[in-house]
Motif scaffolding. Structure first.
Motif, PDB file in Angstrom:
ATOM      1  N   VAL A 239       3.742 -29.946  -5.863  1.00 30.91           N
ATOM      2  CA  VAL A 239       2.339 -29.795  -5.480  1.00 30.91           C
ATOM      3  C   VAL A 239       1.548 -30.980  -6.020  1.00 30.91           C
ATOM      4  N   LEU A 240       0.778 -31.627  -5.134  1.00 31.13           N
ATOM      5  CA  LEU A 240      -0.046 -32.763  -5.531  1.00 31.13           C
ATOM      6  C   LEU A 240      -1.484 -32.296  -5.752  1.00 31.13           C
ATOM      7  N   THR A 241      -2.077 -32.710  -6.871  1.00 29.88           N
ATOM      8  CA  THR A 241      -3.428 -32.272  -7.207  1.00 29.88           C
ATOM      9  C   THR A 241      -4.323 -33.457  -7.575  1.00 29.88           C
ATOM     10  N   SER A 242      -5.621 -33.193  -7.550  1.00 27.20           N
ATOM     11  CA  SER A 242      -6.609 -34.179  -7.982  1.00 27.20           C
ATOM     12  C   SER A 242      -7.761 -33.433  -8.659  1.00 27.20           C
ATOM     13  N   LYS A 243      -8.730 -34.175  -9.124  1.00 24.70           N
ATOM     14  CA  LYS A 243      -9.925 -33.563  -9.709  1.00 24.70           C
ATOM     15  C   LYS A 243     -10.697 -32.776  -8.661  1.00 24.70           C
ATOM     16  N   LYS A 244     -10.490 -33.092  -7.386  1.00 24.11           N
ATOM     17  CA  LYS A 244     -11.187 -32.410  -6.301  1.00 24.11           C
ATOM     18  C   LYS A 244     -10.504 -31.111  -5.886  1.00 24.11           C
ATOM     19  N   THR A 245      -9.277 -30.902  -6.317  1.00 26.77           N
ATOM     20  CA  THR A 245      -8.595 -29.640  -6.007  1.00 26.77           C
ATOM     21  C   THR A 245      -9.367 -28.517  -6.683  1.00 26.77           C
ATOM     22  N   PHE A 246      -9.767 -27.503  -5.914  1.00 30.45           N
ATOM     23  CA  PHE A 246     -10.718 -26.530  -6.460  1.00 30.45           C
ATOM     24  C   PHE A 246     -10.464 -25.134  -5.897  1.00 30.45           C
ATOM     25  N   SER A 247     -10.814 -24.130  -6.675  1.00 30.32           N
ATOM     26  CA  SER A 247     -10.876 -22.748  -6.219  1.00 30.32           C
ATOM     27  C   SER A 247      -9.532 -22.270  -5.664  1.00 30.32           C
ATOM     28  N   GLY A 248      -9.461 -21.953  -4.353  1.00 25.86           N
ATOM     29  CA  GLY A 248      -8.215 -21.465  -3.773  1.00 25.86           C
ATOM     30  C   GLY A 248      -7.089 -22.480  -3.841  1.00 25.86           C
ATOM     31  N   GLY A 249      -7.441 -23.772  -3.776  1.00 26.13           N
ATOM     32  CA  GLY A 249      -6.428 -24.807  -3.953  1.00 26.13           C
ATOM     33  C   GLY A 249      -5.826 -24.756  -5.342  1.00 26.13           C
ATOM     34  N   GLU A 250      -6.666 -24.435  -6.311  1.00 25.10           N
ATOM     35  CA  GLU A 250      -6.186 -24.271  -7.682  1.00 25.10           C
ATOM     36  C   GLU A 250      -5.359 -23.001  -7.826  1.00 25.10           C
ATOM     37  N   GLU A 251      -5.765 -21.961  -7.099  1.00 21.96           N
ATOM     38  CA  GLU A 251      -5.005 -20.710  -7.205  1.00 21.96           C
ATOM     39  C   GLU A 251      -3.575 -20.892  -6.718  1.00 21.96           C
ATOM     40  N   LEU A 252      -3.409 -21.540  -5.564  1.00 22.45           N
ATOM     41  CA  LEU A 252      -2.059 -21.775  -5.057  1.00 22.45           C
ATOM     42  C   LEU A 252      -1.255 -22.602  -6.061  1.00 22.45           C
ATOM     43  N   THR A 253      -1.879 -23.622  -6.619  1.00 25.23           N
ATOM     44  CA  THR A 253      -1.214 -24.459  -7.628  1.00 25.23           C
ATOM     45  C   THR A 253      -0.824 -23.633  -8.845  1.00 25.23           C
ATOM     46  N   TYR A 254      -1.761 -22.844  -9.339  1.00 26.11           N
ATOM     47  CA  TYR A 254      -1.543 -22.041 -10.551  1.00 26.11           C
ATOM     48  C   TYR A 254      -0.499 -20.956 -10.314  1.00 26.11           C
ATOM     49  N   ASP A 255      -0.572 -20.318  -9.146  1.00 30.33           N
ATOM     50  CA  ASP A 255       0.407 -19.275  -8.812  1.00 30.33           C
ATOM     51  C   ASP A 255       1.827 -19.836  -8.826  1.00 30.33           C
ATOM     52  N   LEU A 256       2.013 -20.968  -8.176  1.00 31.68           N
ATOM     53  CA  LEU A 256       3.349 -21.559  -8.099  1.00 31.68           C
ATOM     54  C   LEU A 256       3.803 -22.101  -9.445  1.00 31.68           C
ATOM     55  N   GLN A 257       2.874 -22.626 -10.218  1.00 32.78           N
ATOM     56  CA  GLN A 257       3.227 -23.163 -11.529  1.00 32.78           C
ATOM     57  C   GLN A 257       3.629 -22.061 -12.498  1.00 32.78           C
ATOM     58  N   THR A 258       2.842 -21.003 -12.577  1.00 30.81           N
ATOM     59  CA  THR A 258       3.133 -19.933 -13.541  1.00 30.81           C
ATOM     60  C   THR A 258       4.389 -19.159 -13.170  1.00 30.81           C
ATOM     61  N   GLN A 259       4.703 -19.129 -11.879  1.00 31.41           N
ATOM     62  CA  GLN A 259       5.936 -18.478 -11.436  1.00 31.41           C
ATOM     63  C   GLN A 259       7.135 -19.422 -11.505  1.00 31.41           C
ATOM     64  N   LYS A 260       6.889 -20.649 -12.025  1.00 24.11           N
ATOM     65  CA  LYS A 260       7.944 -21.673 -12.140  1.00 24.11           C
ATOM     66  C   LYS A 260       8.596 -21.947 -10.789  1.00 24.11           C
ATOM     67  N   ARG A 261       7.745 -21.963  -9.772  1.00 21.63           N
ATOM     68  CA  ARG A 261       8.228 -22.171  -8.404  1.00 21.63           C
ATOM     69  C   ARG A 261       7.943 -23.580  -7.901  1.00 21.63           C
ATOM     70  N   ALA A 262       7.171 -24.363  -8.662  1.00 20.23           N
ATOM     71  CA  ALA A 262       6.831 -25.710  -8.211  1.00 20.23           C
ATOM     72  C   ALA A 262       6.581 -26.622  -9.400  1.00 20.23           C
ATOM     73  N   ILE A 263       6.718 -27.913  -9.153  1.00 14.91           N
ATOM     74  CA  ILE A 263       6.350 -28.945 -10.121  1.00 14.91           C
ATOM     75  C   ILE A 263       5.017 -29.529  -9.666  1.00 14.91           C
ATOM     76  N   ILE A 264       4.042 -29.551 -10.565  1.00 20.46           N
ATOM     77  CA  ILE A 264       2.701 -30.014 -10.233  1.00 20.46           C
ATOM     78  C   ILE A 264       2.564 -31.474 -10.677  1.00 20.46           C
ATOM     79  N   ILE A 265       2.117 -32.313  -9.751  1.00 23.55           N
ATOM     80  CA  ILE A 265       1.985 -33.746 -10.024  1.00 23.55           C
ATOM     81  C   ILE A 265       0.585 -34.208  -9.625  1.00 23.55           C
ATOM     82  N   GLY A 266      -0.081 -34.909 -10.546  1.00 22.35           N
ATOM     83  CA  GLY A 266      -1.408 -35.439 -10.227  1.00 22.35           C
ATOM     84  C   GLY A 266      -2.369 -35.302 -11.375  1.00 22.35           C
TER      85      GLY A 266
END
Length: 333
Positions: A239-266
């Motif tokens: 998952v690619l992120t930036s300072k502009k990633t916000f709200s629901g975009g953050e939720e998808l990132t956080y959900d996948l990260q906490t479930q150890k389902r994705a590597i977050i880069i950015g």
């Protein structure tokens, strides 16, 4: 009246582009009486709905103080008054979802029945949804059979939105790896986040809860596993992120990260975990008030104010190249 405007609000990076066609500004002659009434409406809505009561009280006290001290006396235009109110509220606590806006033609009253206005609102919203391809910007296959999906925001998962999400995911479903680009994602409907996550987990998975302060209710969000695109259930995800990633975009990132389902880069994301709802404040002013907070079942907290921290921290414009390098390195391990 069903309010499509709420979906404009939570699709926050796109609202500025869409709202210009929503209503034509009518002149409002601001005076002390009108300003006082608007402030009192906002205070009441904050105290009743804002996710943290103690913070709501402090915010209300501050804008009342500003009013009594004459800070708003010289303001002549509604847009400037709304901007100053927003600035003052955020000076108490910087909630990225909280704002005051001036939308004179917008009707938020539940008792207001205007079939023609509702039809026009629905038509505008449909046109807006199509103009941004329901939030899906790009789907392609990069060299090395790497699936790439850029999502700018999440609309309500009705039949049309689900079909778009499924089509985009189907296109990348034969890839060996998947990159989700959320660097420009400003958020949206949590039900669409849940729907998309359903493709990425083998089993029914508890992603998130939303606690609403007003009625002390909790809504649980669980995946419904997809039974068609089975390859996506095990595909490695970046998952690619930036300072502009916000709200629901953050939720998808956080959900996948906490479930150890994705590597977050950015970059660390914007830090907005409170869903928002518009409330009429009188004379065309609208208070966009966060009314609930996310509770992750694993961390027991959320990303409010802190943002989601990436696993690999790089500048946003280098995130895609970094992900590709990381993928290539993993192939040689």
């Amino acid at each position: 009246m069903k309010s499509y405007f709420k979906h404009y609000l939570i699709f926050s990076t796109l609202i500025i582009l869409s709202i210009s066609g929503f209503a034509q500004v009518k002149p409002v002659q601001l005076d002390k009486k009108i300003k006082k009434q608007v402030v009192e409406h906002i205070v009441e809505k904050l105290n009743t709905n804002y996710v943290y009561l103690d913070t709501a009280v402090k915010m209300g006290e501050f804008i009342r103080h500003q009013l009594s001290k004459g800070v708003y006396d010289t303001i002549k235009t509604p847009a400037v008054f709304a901007a100053q109110l927003t600035k003052d509220l955020l000076s108490v606590y910087h909630d990225g979802h909280l704002s005051v806006r001036f939308y004179p033609d917008l009707k938020l009253d539940a008792d207001t029945k205007d079939a023609d206005a509702e039809k026009k609102e629905a038509e505008r919203f449909l046109k807006f949804r199509k103009s941004v391809n329901l939030g899906f910007d790009k789907a392609e296959i990069l060299p090395g059979n790497i699936g790439y999906l850029k999502i700018r925001g999440f609309f309500e998962p009705d039949a049309e939105a689900k079909a778009m999400a499924t089509a985009a995911l189907r296109f990348v479903s034969n890839s060996q790896y998947l990159i989700l680009d959320l660097r420009s994602n400003g958020g949206g409907d949590p039900d669409m986040v849940k729907y998309i996550c359903g493709f990425f987990f083998k089993n029914r998975t508890h992603l998130n809860d939303l606690y609403t302060r007003k009625d002390k209710s909790t809504a649980a969000y669980w995946t419904t596993p997809d039974s068609i695109l089975n390859t996506l259930k095990t595909i490695p995800i970046y998952v690619l992120t930036s300072k502009k990633t916000f709200s629901g975009g953050e939720e998808l990132t956080y959900d996948l990260q906490t479930q150890k389902r994705a590597i977050i880069i950015g970059e660390t994301t914007g830090g907005g975990a409170h869903p928002v709802q518009p409330f009429a404040a009188g004379y065309g002013f609208v208070a966009n008030i966060p009314y609930a907070r996310a509770i992750n079942p694993i961390t027991k907290t959320n990303w409010e104010a802190t943002g989601v921290k990436p696993d690999i921290a790089v500048e946003a414009d280098k995130a895609l190249d970094t992900a590709i390098v990381n993928i290539k390195n993993s192939q040689h391990q």
